[in-house]
Scaffold this motif. Structure first.
Motif, PDB file in Angstrom:
ATOM      1  N   LEU A 122       0.859  -1.011  -0.084  1.00  0.00           N
ATOM      2  CA  LEU A 122      -0.043   0.016   0.101  1.00  0.00           C
ATOM      3  C   LEU A 122       0.775   1.235   0.031  1.00  0.00           C
ATOM      4  O   LEU A 122       0.549   2.205  -0.617  1.00  0.00           O
ATOM      5  N   GLU A 123       1.863   1.281   0.746  1.00  0.00           N
ATOM      6  CA  GLU A 123       2.760   2.267   1.048  1.00  0.00           C
ATOM      7  C   GLU A 123       3.370   2.361  -0.509  1.00  0.00           C
ATOM      8  O   GLU A 123       3.865   3.745  -1.021  1.00  0.00           O
ATOM      9  N   GLN A 124       3.981   1.566  -0.969  1.00  0.00           N
ATOM     10  CA  GLN A 124       4.706   1.693  -2.357  1.00  0.00           C
ATOM     11  C   GLN A 124       3.600   1.962  -3.407  1.00  0.00           C
ATOM     12  O   GLN A 124       4.080   2.884  -4.137  1.00  0.00           O
ATOM     13  N   HIS A 159       4.115   5.158  -5.673  1.00  0.00           N
ATOM     14  CA  HIS A 159       4.248   5.199  -7.076  1.00  0.00           C
ATOM     15  C   HIS A 159       3.014   6.411  -7.496  1.00  0.00           C
ATOM     16  O   HIS A 159       3.408   7.027  -8.432  1.00  0.00           O
ATOM     17  N   ALA A 160       1.970   6.352  -6.697  1.00  0.00           N
ATOM     18  CA  ALA A 160       1.149   7.207  -7.188  1.00  0.00           C
ATOM     19  C   ALA A 160       1.515   8.656  -6.986  1.00  0.00           C
ATOM     20  O   ALA A 160       1.076   9.477  -7.949  1.00  0.00           O
ATOM     21  N   GLN A 161       2.095   9.074  -5.885  1.00  0.00           N
ATOM     22  CA  GLN A 161       2.661  10.270  -5.894  1.00  0.00           C
ATOM     23  C   GLN A 161       3.707  10.677  -6.867  1.00  0.00           C
ATOM     24  O   GLN A 161       3.663  11.892  -7.241  1.00  0.00           O
ATOM     25  N   LYS A 162       4.437   9.690  -7.074  1.00  0.00           N
ATOM     26  CA  LYS A 162       5.590   9.923  -8.046  1.00  0.00           C
ATOM     27  C   LYS A 162       4.752  10.439  -9.468  1.00  0.00           C
ATOM     28  O   LYS A 162       5.316  11.205 -10.333  1.00  0.00           O
ATOM     29  N   MET A 184       3.357  14.133 -13.412  1.00  0.00           N
ATOM     30  CA  MET A 184       2.130  14.833 -14.469  1.00  0.00           C
ATOM     31  C   MET A 184       2.112  16.251 -14.063  1.00  0.00           C
ATOM     32  O   MET A 184       2.102  16.799 -14.982  1.00  0.00           O
ATOM     33  N   ILE A 185       2.211  16.674 -12.947  1.00  0.00           N
ATOM     34  CA  ILE A 185       2.362  18.138 -12.542  1.00  0.00           C
ATOM     35  C   ILE A 185       3.474  18.806 -13.489  1.00  0.00           C
ATOM     36  O   ILE A 185       3.443  19.692 -13.907  1.00  0.00           O
TER      37      ILE A 185
END
Length: 161
Positions: A77-79, A83-86, A91-92
């Protein structure tokens, strides 16, 4: 007083023979059945103790496995969140880069349009000055010569601005 009667002696002999027969045919089998029953009970208690310790061992392994599974799930879950944050950051960043590129192109287009407008104004001003000079002078001087003078004047004026 007590008299020993032959009946009493026979009673004692019969009692001893009965005890001996009961001992051989009744007490020994009952004792062996009780001994076997005691062994069965002891074996059942030992089996129950072994089963209990195995059950506790299995419970401990289960709890360890569940703990490991929970840790792995938390790590996954943390990974996934990292990954989603990266991905979100990427994208930003890409959007910011695109916005900067669009802004840069817009600035370039504005600059080119300004330069074109200044050139057009200079050309028009040069033509107007030539026309005004011709009307004031009343004659036409070489058009090429007039154009060079006006261009030189405008270039000099443009540097001062």
């Amino acid at each position: 007083m007590l008299t020993l009667d032959a009946n009493i002696i026979w009673i004692f002999v019969n009692l001893i023979i009965t005890y001996w027969v009961l001992r051989i045919f009744l007490f020994k089998p009952v004792h062996s059945v009780m001994q076997k029953r005691q062994e069965i009970i002891s074996q059942s208690l030992a089996d129950a103790s072994t089963a209990k310790s195995e059950a506790e061992s299995m419970k401990q392994r289960y709890e360890e496995t569940m703990g490991d599974a929970q840790k792995k799930a938390d790590a996954l879950l943390e990974q996934a969140q990292e990954h989603a944050q990266k991905e979100s950051d990427a994208m930003i960043d890409a959007a910011k880069m695109d916005a900067q590129e669009i802004r840069k192109r817009a600035d370039q287009a504005i600059q080119e349009e300004r330069e074109r407008a200044i050139r057009d104004i200079q050309r028009n001003a040069a033509d107007m000055v030539l026309l005004a000079a011709q009307k004031v002078a009343g004659s036409t001087v070489d058009k090429e010569e007039n154009k060079k003078m006006v261009d030189a004047f405008l270039a000099e004026a443009g540097e001062k601005v």
